[in-house]
Structures are given as C-alpha cells and as structure tokens.
Design a protein around this motif. Structure first.
Motif, mmCIF file in Angstrom:
data_model
loop_
_atom_site.group_PDB
_atom_site.id
_atom_site.type_symbol
_atom_site.label_atom_id
_atom_site.label_comp_id
_atom_site.label_asym_id
_atom_site.label_seq_id
_atom_site.Cartn_x
_atom_site.Cartn_y
_atom_site.Cartn_z
ATOM 1 N N UNK A 116 7.023 5.859 5.182
ATOM 2 C CA UNK A 116 5.754 6.372 4.683
ATOM 3 C C UNK A 116 5.798 6.419 3.168
ATOM 4 N N UNK A 117 4.630 6.520 2.585
ATOM 5 C CA UNK A 117 4.555 6.551 1.127
ATOM 6 C C UNK A 117 5.341 7.734 0.548
ATOM 7 N N UNK A 118 5.413 8.832 1.275
ATOM 8 C CA UNK A 118 6.126 10.000 0.745
ATOM 9 C C UNK A 118 7.597 10.034 1.182
ATOM 10 N N UNK A 151 0.808 -1.218 0.000
ATOM 11 C CA UNK A 151 0.000 0.000 0.000
ATOM 12 C C UNK A 151 0.839 1.265 0.000
ATOM 13 N N UNK A 152 1.930 1.243 0.738
ATOM 14 C CA UNK A 152 2.705 2.465 0.914
ATOM 15 C C UNK A 152 4.124 2.347 0.372
ATOM 16 N N UNK A 197 0.513 4.057 11.118
ATOM 17 C CA UNK A 197 -0.082 4.298 9.797
ATOM 18 C C UNK A 197 -0.502 2.998 9.117
ATOM 19 N N UNK A 227 4.291 1.836 -3.745
ATOM 20 C CA UNK A 227 4.200 3.094 -4.496
ATOM 21 C C UNK A 227 5.406 4.001 -4.260
ATOM 22 N N UNK A 236 9.842 8.288 -0.190
ATOM 23 C CA UNK A 236 10.563 7.630 -1.281
ATOM 24 C C UNK A 236 12.001 8.128 -1.432
#
Lengths: 712, 418
Positions: free
Chosen positions: A683-685, A587-588, A646, A591, A687
């Motif tokens: 977290x997804x951001x 999910x995170x 999260x 991506x 990266x």
C-alpha cells in the motif's frame, strides 16, 4: 516529431552533493541529446525560465528533468502535452535522499535512472487523441426518483437526455408509497409525497425525451458513441453515456417460510403495507378487519446468511413510518417492533424517538428465530426471545409485517443488454449490486461511461437516491465531455493516449479481450480484438497480456520499458554488486518509494525502480529481457489484491501475480531460481516496509549467487 | 458546456471539497478551492485506514492530488478563509483572507529550516498528541508539498534562523494576512465536520485521564506516521496497550449532547478494533454499544469483525470511567442491558466514539443557507450556494463523495445559467 532532447539536471536539495553531475552529464551526452545543462535550483523562477525559453525558441521539444520526484513541482515543470514530451528523473527522493552521498553505487544508480529517462522520451511520440466519439446525449434507464433526478439535472446543465422507463408512468416505487420518512427539521413527522412537480418538469423540459413502457433491447458501441435499440421497434438512438437507475425489488418473502409468509394471510410485507396505506385502508387480509395489534419483524431475511447477508439500510426507518400509519389510522392500535439493532442514522434518530414517544413498543431479539403460529384470541401468535429481559415472550397479534430488504433490479436481468464481449450486464460487486468497490470513487463501474444511481447501486433512502441520480448525471456528462476531446476518464483523467494494435500480428489468443477489466475489446468471429478506445481507461493491462506485444500507447509500450531495462548498466562481474529491477505501480508504490526518501531511510543501492501505469501492464518479455541481460532479481510492487483489492484498475496486480506464477514455472525449467522474482503487495503507506523487503530480497539473491546469464 | 466563464468556488479542501472541485473541473468548469489548513485533505488525511477495506486514505488522496496537478482548471488557496460572500446565483463576489504561511513557492521541501529549528509546537495533524518543529511539513504526504512556519515563532530569532538556513529564499517573514476578492458563478460549501468535544461528557473522563482518547486521536495512534509510529502505547506511561474499550455513542443519541446519530462511529470502532487486534496479538477489545449500525453492505464488515473472539460486543451505555490505581488502567462501568448484569471492566485504553458536528455548527456563515437545530445545512435559500458532505448530515467517506459529486453538477448548472 523530430525530437530535440534537453537534459536539465538540478544540483539543489543535496543532489549535487550526492551525485557527480558532471559525470552524469556525460552519461546524457552518450545519448543523442541536443542539450545538457546543470542548474543549482532548477525549480526556481530562473531555472524554470531557462527550460521555458528553450521550448519557446523551438530548440528543445523533449525535456528530461533530473531533479526531484515528478510528484512535486509539477506546476513549475508544466508544458503542453500536445507539443512537448516531459520526463522527470527522480534524482532526489529515489537517489540522493535514500543513498550515501558521493558513492560509486549511488552514482551508478543516478546514471541508470538518467539513461532510462532519456530512453523513455526517445520511445515516446506525441499523442494523437481519438476524436470520433462525439455524441453528448445522456441515456437514463429507469424513471424512479434516481433516474428522474439524473434526467432533470443533466437536462438543466444543457444536455439532451433520453429517459427510458419500463412502466406506463414515471415515479418508480416511490409513486406507490403512501408517505415518506421525515426529511426536514424537526425530522419527526412523516411527509406527503408529491412527485408531480418533478414529473411535470421532466415533461416540460425541451432537453428530455421520455420513453414509457420501454425497455432496452441492446446497447452497442462505447462512450460518446453508444447505439441504443429499444424493444418492440420503439426506436434506435445514439447516446454518449448512460445512467443506470433501474432500482430495486423487494426480497422474495415466499422464501421466509419460518416467518409464516403465505402460510398465514395476515403475515404481509412492508411493500404490501405501503400499497394498502396508499389505497386508504390498513386491514387484515384474512377478513378485512382493522388490526388492533400489529407486529413488525425487522431484518426479515436481512442480515441473515441464509437470505440476504447485508442490511438494506432503510427498513428500520420504513417500519417506523409504517408504525405511524397504523397509529394515524387508530391511535389505540398497539404496535410492536421486533428488531436486531435499530438503525436510524443521522437525524432519523429524532424520528425514532418520536415514534417511541407515540407509544410504539420495541423488542430486541434475533428476528430470524421468531416463530409465528396460529393464535387463539388474536389471529397469530409470535414467540421470540426478549434479549433485554433474557426471557422468551409470547404475544398475540392481528397482523405481522415483515420488513423485507432490497435486491438490485439487475439481479437476474442485465437490463442494459450490452453488446460487450465480456457480457451484457454491468459487472456486479457483491450481492448483485453493480456498485463501486472504491471508498474514494463511489461512481466507479467496470463499464466506462455507464454509471449507476440509486438502489440498483446499493440500498438507500429516496432522498439519497435522488441525490445519487444527480451525482451519476455529473459523471455521465463528464464522460461525454472528456470522450469528445479524446481524453480518458478516471483514474487517468485527461490521458490523451490510447492503445493501438498492430493487428496483422495478432494470433487471436483473446487474452486482451478477456483480461481488460473494463471490457474495452469486442471480438470478431475469429477472435480478433475489436478495440473501442473510449471504453479504455489506459491501464495497459492488455499491453501486458499480449504475448505478441502488438499493443502499445504513444507514450507507453513494451518496447519502451524493455529498452529502459536494457539500458541499465549491469556489472559483468558480480563483485557483490547485484542488479535488481523494481517494476512498481506508479499510483501507490512510486509515492511510497518517495516517502522512503523523504524519511531518509536507506535501501540497497542495487535497485532500479521503473514506474508502471499498473502492475497489470507487465509484459513477460520484460522479465525475460532483464534476466537475459544478467539482472539478478526482479521485484514487483503492486496494490493489494483479493476481496479488498486496492488496484484502481480492479485486478492489475492480481493479473501480474498470475503471470509471474506462470513465468516461475518456466524459470524452474531453465534452472533459473524462481526466487529471483518477487511480487509484494504494497500500500502507499507501507513505505516503511520497503527497505526491509529489499534487504531481504538482496540477501536471498546473495544466497542464490549471480544470475548465470550474466555476461552472456 | 465549453463556457469559459464557469467559475466555481469550493470552500473546504477536505475530501468532499476536493472531490466536488475535481469532478466539476474534469467536466469543464474552472474551480478554486479554499482551504483553512496549510494542506489539502482535511480529516481523511488524519485517518489511518478506511472501513470496510482497511485501505489507506492516502491512496485515494494521491490519485486526487494527481488529478489536481494535471488539471489546469483547478487552483487552490491554503490557509485561506471566506470573509464574506455577496451577490446572487451566477454572480457572487467572495472576499477571502489569506493567512501567511511564511513560506513561498520557492520551497522545495528540502527540510533545511526544520534542521535548524529548535522550537516545537503541538502537532495539529496529531491532535496535539505530540510536537513538531515550528518549521514543519504538515505530514509526509502533504499537498502542497511545502513547509509551514508556525505563527508562534514569527518575530523571534528562531524564525530568522530558519529563514537564514533556507538555501532557496523560500522563507518570507514579512508575509501578512491578505484579503482578496474574487468572482464566482456558484459556491460549494464543504467545510466538513469537527469531532464532538469529548471533555463536555464529564463522566467519560476525557481530559481527566490521559488514557481516555477520542476515536479521531486513536486513528493517529495507529498511524505509522503518527506520534508513536503506529505502536499501540498507552499515553500515561508508554506501556503497550493490551486492552481497549470502545465507548459507542459517546455524547451521541443523547439529548444533553448530540441528539442525533453520527452514522459512522460504529463502523469506525469496528475498524479500530482491528487495529489493536492486528498490532497486539494477545489484545482484547470491548465494544460498548446501544445499537450496532452497520448499514448496507457494511454489515459484512460487522460480520467479519464479530468472528474475532477477542472482540466483545456489550450492549451498554457506559455510565462512568475512572482510573484503576492498581493497574494504571481505567475502570469502565455501566449496565449490560442484555441480561442486566453490571459492566465493570479494567482496560489499558478507552476510546470514545465521539460523533460529528458540522463545520457550520460553530460558525454559521453569513450566507443564505438554512440550518437545523444541530447546525447541519438543510438547504440553501439561494440556489447558487450548494452544501456538500458532512455539513448536511453525518456521512461516511463514500457517501460524502457521492454527495460532493452531485454538488458539482448543481454548481455547474448555476454557473451555466450566468
């Protein structure tokens, strides 16, 4: 299903420049596939048509598409999940866009990803959905504003409703109030309350059966098949889903000794004011006289670490309303409000201004430090520090109103009395409220098919409670609709797979029944898990927890991921070419790795990412498989855990962390450095952190040298 | 349910509209989302983090986008606007205008067009704080994941160059605005909010001094995919920001601007104070407030932020912001109402906590909806048009989504009655 696998490789978006697709095709052909082809733009109408034609002709029923990330072009590569199996191998974002073109290491990466994709398909079977949970009745527990609205709105949408109220009449707290705070423009006047039309609509509805003076003895079962037994032999019913709208209770003012409650009869609570006003007369309890001075003490026990650390959100507005009651009874009454912060959000600001205009006086102070004593002329004396003037003030008053806060009705009574192995109550979030922890998903609870609404969920106004009842009703309806089709609810809505257990091999270790965040399993007397598939959210945390590896899904299993790991080509000689497995949250983290590609950032070519439904689905055997195969390091990317977790499955990443700490002890015993396993909360951001994490990890592995089991 | 003809239109593809659409579709309705921007996600796609968890909005958006991708009952139109609605509950006829993207579904987001494009345009996502190529992906997580051509270059050689660079025939310069009429049983109106226009509050210096920005712009400054890649840099000279003044109720609770309270700005500033404190360890934040409104369990977040002694709370309505020539910073002045002393603080950056105005404040759609004096929808005359989210009142994300979920059921009820 006899699998006919077609491997479709795309050379577009730079893939063909970075990777030798002929060589990659031969990797596919090593596996037992029916067809391998390459196209220069597979997502074009022409490219997609080739695949569609293959499926339509029946020659292919399993598609391995080596192209872009599965997160994109999903509308183009869409096939019936009941008839076909689809796997997207991410050659673009995870290889081409983050690795140098035409390099043997890049090629090796693509080869491994394709092998793993083919194995994922080979280890999948078509889903056979669970189609036993067919009841669509909604049970609403609590007949206050939230529960009444939930019942009415579910009924209006065509669903049968059972509405259970513990008191003799519907209406809850609001029915006992004198008036409501302003809800309509110009938001300045307190409003009459009329619940009669709502109550009448409920009693006239063909779809709603009301049970008054009724309470829940027990609830067993699962979404689509809950069995509800009422107390005192009031009946047993099957329902599909549940809205818990049991409301709130006022904070116990007897705990507020410092504010003189019980010590002085004329110190009362906001609840008592409401009762008095409804009865028609606002008077001092000591002598029945009408007060000429009234002092409101805001945050009485609220925003106070000794009592309720939170704000109950409505008390400021309630006190403004009650100040107007006193003014309406006698406009000469002097009303003073002692407050920490006046919290009148949104259009309620208009009401605050109106009340100020009408002569109510406001004094900013730390209300927890207010002292109340016997008065001389008037009945009581209040001492406080006026923070704006910076001076202590002392005033006399006839009546003190404590603006006490709200606590959830489920604080010391589970109410639903669930027959769940993990306990009879909905798990609370904080302060006893079974609220959602997710900003984005306000109706999430940890018991599938049970949704909370109104003040049992969090403190809120009556208007919002009613609206919250509507939202919870939608979720309850949605749950019965999805459950009846064998589909998962949020966050894997529509997932047709569900766990199956090879129960003969179960050792009753109870890990699955304890670790499932949603309480999917009950237990028999021996401790054997009893699964309830419609409670399941398909996170596969149970699959990860099981040391006997007896839990699997049609399209996700311990064997599948283990086989994928085993399919990775690990150079026998280290040759400074280590291998790292990345087990990552789909999910995170997945991506986020896509974003690394999009940003054309590079990372070491030794990593092979495998997306997991949740990091909590990691089974320790995968770590053992990887290390015994000679993989040098394993990196895990999961969601942040702790208080502000999260993880969409509550505690998946945290469980993974616990499991890793256990395996690290084992590794140390095997003289295999525990640093070979690293878990990162990502977290997804985040990266942009990925290349650095991987470079540091690679450097650490270089220090450790090759996995000594390499080549065994 | 199981009625195949339940069609719901959701106007607005922000987080409220997306949520209403998904919740309705997962319950069984057919839903079309209409969004003005070339991407879904609305205002939250421009936020760095959510309070109180300090988690990235893209996380929830990603899950929601996956729910949309997986659900054949949801479709959406971007760069689309509603021109008119007629009919009655259960049977609405809606005319839409589709504005050209100049990029078709062939786009793979390979980026070849942007590589050759030299013209730049102000970045919409970054509130004009920087520029992007005129052939651009709105942002990294944009959904749909497709490029857009800015209308500014249409008809120029630049556009032709972009079209020629595309290997997949994805650029179509002949696209024109189109109109389209569709039938729906119910409509959810979720057109969201706009930040209050800070330049109207002249004494706070927005638009006069480059180092005065709004709270929504500060989200972009803090974002790793923002104009400064998340570095806290002063717009005037690129110097690292060491001190920030957060001016609460900038235009809010003020009869001359917005009389109401927007309910979220206190929490937004609390959150933003953590951005600067985390990124610049020796920084200071000053929060100038009237009342700190951290409702419900958000109080815990307020309590947490108060524990940082480098974040000061001063009860003051700021009266004036001027440039401090010496430091290149800004002088913030007002009265500290606790104790009555004067506020006179020089800071590197001022963040104006501006409030929310409803999307319906500027343009009141020709619908049977009632509005209050501020433009918020107070209810709909015809029960088939259902407002959701910040068009009803200022709300934080969780409350908007609660409301959007309720709106989904109201819409289903109307559609069922057909």
């Amino acid at each position: 299903m006899d699998q006919n696998i077609g491997v479709y490789l795309c050379s577009g978006c730079g893939i063909g420049d970075a990777i030798d697709l002929d060589a990659l095709s031969s990797v596919a052909e090593e596996s037992n596939v029916s067809k391998t082809m390459t196209h220069d733009c597979l997502c074009s109408a022409e490219g997609a048509q080739i695949i569609k034609d293959d499926v339509a002709s029946g020659s292919i029923n399993c598609m391995v598409i080596g192209a872009c990330s599965g997160r994109v072009k999903s509308d183009v590569f869409a096939f019936d999940p009941m008839q076909t199996i689809l796997e997207r191998v991410n050659l673009r974002e995870h290889v081409t866009w983050c690795q140098p073109a035409g390099n043997e290491d890049t090629q090796a990466m693509a080869d491994d990803y394709l092998r793993m994709g083919i194995i994922r398909v080979q280890k999948s079977t078509l889903p056979e959905p669970y189609l036993e949970a067919l009841d669509k009745t909604v049970l609403v527990v609590g007949g206050g504003v939230a529960g009444m609205q939930a019942a009415l709105d579910a009924a209006k949408a065509g669903y049968s409703v059972k509405l259970v109220e513990k008191e003799a009449e519907l209406g809850g707290h609001m029915a006992k109030w004198h008036k409501n705070t302003p809800t309509r423009p110009p938001y300045q006047d307190i409003e009459d309350i009329d619940l009669s039309s709502t109550i009448e609509q409920i009693s006239n509805s063909q779809n709603i059966e009301v049970f008054k003076n009724a309470e829940i003895e027990k609830i067993s079962g699962a979404p689509g098949m809950f069995d509800v037994t009422l107390k005192n032999g009031a009946g047993a019913y099957r329902v599909g889903s549940i809205v818990l709208a049991a409301g709130w209770k006022p904070y116990d003012a007897t705990k507020l000794e410092g504010l003189g409650f019980q010590k002085f009869p004329d110190v009362i609570t906001n609840v008592q004011v409401e009762e008095m006003a409804k009865a028609g007369s606002l008077a001092c309890p000591s002598d029945g006289s009408a007060p000429s001075v009234v002092a409101f003490v805001q945050c009485a026990g609220s925003r106070d670490p000794e009592h309720l650390p939170y704000c109950s959100a409505v008390c400021c507005r309630v006190s403004l309303k009650q100040a107007m009651y006193f003014k309406e009874q006698n406009e000469e009454t002097k009303v003073i409000v002692f407050y920490k912060d006046m919290r009148t959000p949104e259009q309620a600001e208009e009401f605050y201004k109106k009340v100020q205009k009408d002569g109510v006086i406001f004094v900013k102070t730390d209300t927890s430090k207010i002292a109340i004593s016997e008065g001389s002329e008037k009945k009581l004396t209040i001492e406080a520090l006026d923070e704006l003037l910076g001076e202590p003030i002392q005033m006399e008053t006839d009546l003190v109103v404590l603006a006490t806060g709200m606590q959830p009705a489920v604080l010391d009574d589970p109410i639903l009395n669930l027959e769940y192995r993990q306990g009879p109550a909905l798990p609370e979030l904080k302060y006893g409220f079974p609220d959602s922890h997710f900003v984005c998903f306000p109706y999430e609870t940890r018991r599938t098919g049970i949704y909370t609404a109104g003040c049992v969920r969090q403190p809120m106004t009556a208007t919002r409670s009613s609206n919250d009842g509507t939202g919870a009703a939608l979720k309850a309806i949605q749950c019965v609709e999805l459950s009846s089709q064998g589909k998962a609810v949020h966050p894997r809505a529509g997932d047709l797979s569900y766990p199956s257990l090879f129960i003969q091999r179960c050792t009753q270790c109870k890990r699955c029944t304890e670790e499932c965040p949603f309480g999917m399993y009950n237990e028999d007397v021996k401790g054997t898990p009893l699964p309830y598939p419609t409670r399941c959210r398909r996170c596969a945390i149970c699959m990860g927890s099981c040391p006997e590896r007896i839990i699997s899904f049609s399209n996700y299993s311990v064997d599948m991921i283990g086989s994928m790991i085993k399919s990775i080509s690990v150079p026998e000689d280290y040759e400074e070419k280590p291998r790292i497995i990345g087990l990552i949250c789909e999910n995170d983290a997945f991506p986020a790795v896509d974003m690394v590609g999009l940003g054309k950032l590079q990372y070491p070519p030794w990593v092979r990412f495998i997306p997991l439904r949740c990091l909590g689905s990691i089974n320790l055997v995968w770590i053992a498989d990887a290390l015994s195969k000679g993989v040098d390091g394993i990196v895990l990317f999961g969601c942040k855990f702790g208080d502000d977790y999260q993880c969409h499955f509550i505690k998946g990443s945290e469980l993974a962390d616990t499991r890793m700490s256990k395996i690290k002890e084992t590794l140390d015993r095997l003289v295999l450095e525990s640093d070979r396993i690293r878990l990162e909360q990502l977290s997804i951001d985040d990266y942009y952190r990925i290349p650095q994490i991987l470079e540091e990890f690679t450097a650490r592995l270089e220090e450790l040298g090759p996995n000594p089991y390499k080549g065994f | 349910m199981g009625d195949e003809d339940q069609n719901i239109l959701v106007v607005g593809g922000g987080i409220s509209g997306i949520t209403a659409a998904i919740e309705a579709a997962e319950t069984g309705a057919n839903v079309v989302i209409v969004e003005r921007n070339p991407y879904l996600g609305g205002r939250v796609a421009q936020l760095n983090q959510y309070f109180p968890k300090l988690c990235p909005p893209t996380c929830g958006l990603e899950i929601n986008f996956r729910r949309i991708k997986n659900n054949p009952k949801i479709s959406f139109l971007t760069q689309a606007e509603v021109l008119s609605i007629s009919g009655q509950p259960g049977a609405y006829s809606v005319t839409l205008q589709l504005n050209p993207r100049y990029v078709n579904d062939n786009c793979t987001a390979c980026g070849k067009c942007a590589e050759v494009c030299e013209t730049t345009v102000p970045s919409q996502v970054n509130y004009g704080m920087d520029s992007v190529k005129a052939a651009y992906l709105p942002h990294q997580m944009a959904y749909p994941f497709k490029y857009v051509l800015a209308p500014e270059i249409i008809g120029t050689d630049e556009a032709t160059k972009c079209a020629e660079a595309c290997p997949y025939n994805a650029i179509d310069l002949s696209m024109k605005p189109e109109t389209l009429t569709l039938e729906f049983g119910a409509v959810v109106w979720a057109t969201g909010w706009d930040p209050y226009e800070a330049e109207k509050i002249d004494y706070l210096g927005f638009g006069q001094f480059p180092n005065v920005m709004t709270n929504v712009m500060f989200e972009r400054l803090a974002a790793f995919n923002g104009p400064t890649s998340g570095k806290m840099l002063r717009p005037s000279d690129g110097k690292e920001v060491k001190s920030v003044a957060f001016v609460q109720c900038a235009g809010s609770r003020d009869e001359n601007h917005l009389a109401y309270c927007s309910g979220v700005c206190c929490l937004a500033s609390l959150k933003q104070s953590t951005y600067i404190r985390e990124r610049v360890p020796d920084s200071k934040a000053f929060i100038y407030y009237i009342d700190v409104r951290a409702m419900g369990k958000y109080e815990d977040f307020y309590t947490r932020v108060q524990q940082d002694e480098n974040i000061s709370f001063i009860k003051s309505k700021i009266a004036r912001i001027s440039e401090d020539k010496e430091s290149g910073g800004l002088l913030v002045e007002g009265e500290d109402v606790i104790g009555g002393s004067r506020v006179s603080q020089v800071v590197d950056l001022v963040v104006l906590a501006v409030g929310m105005t409803p999307g319906t404040a500027k343009v009141k759609p020709d619908l049977e909806m009632n509005y209050d004096d501020f433009g918020f929808v107070t209810g709909s005359g015809a029960s088939g048009i259902i407002p959701a989210g910040c068009v009803k009142a200022p709300m934080e994300v969780a409350a908007s989504l609660q409301d959007a979920t309720a709106a989904a059921l109201k819409a289903i009820q109307v559609a069922v009655r057909r």
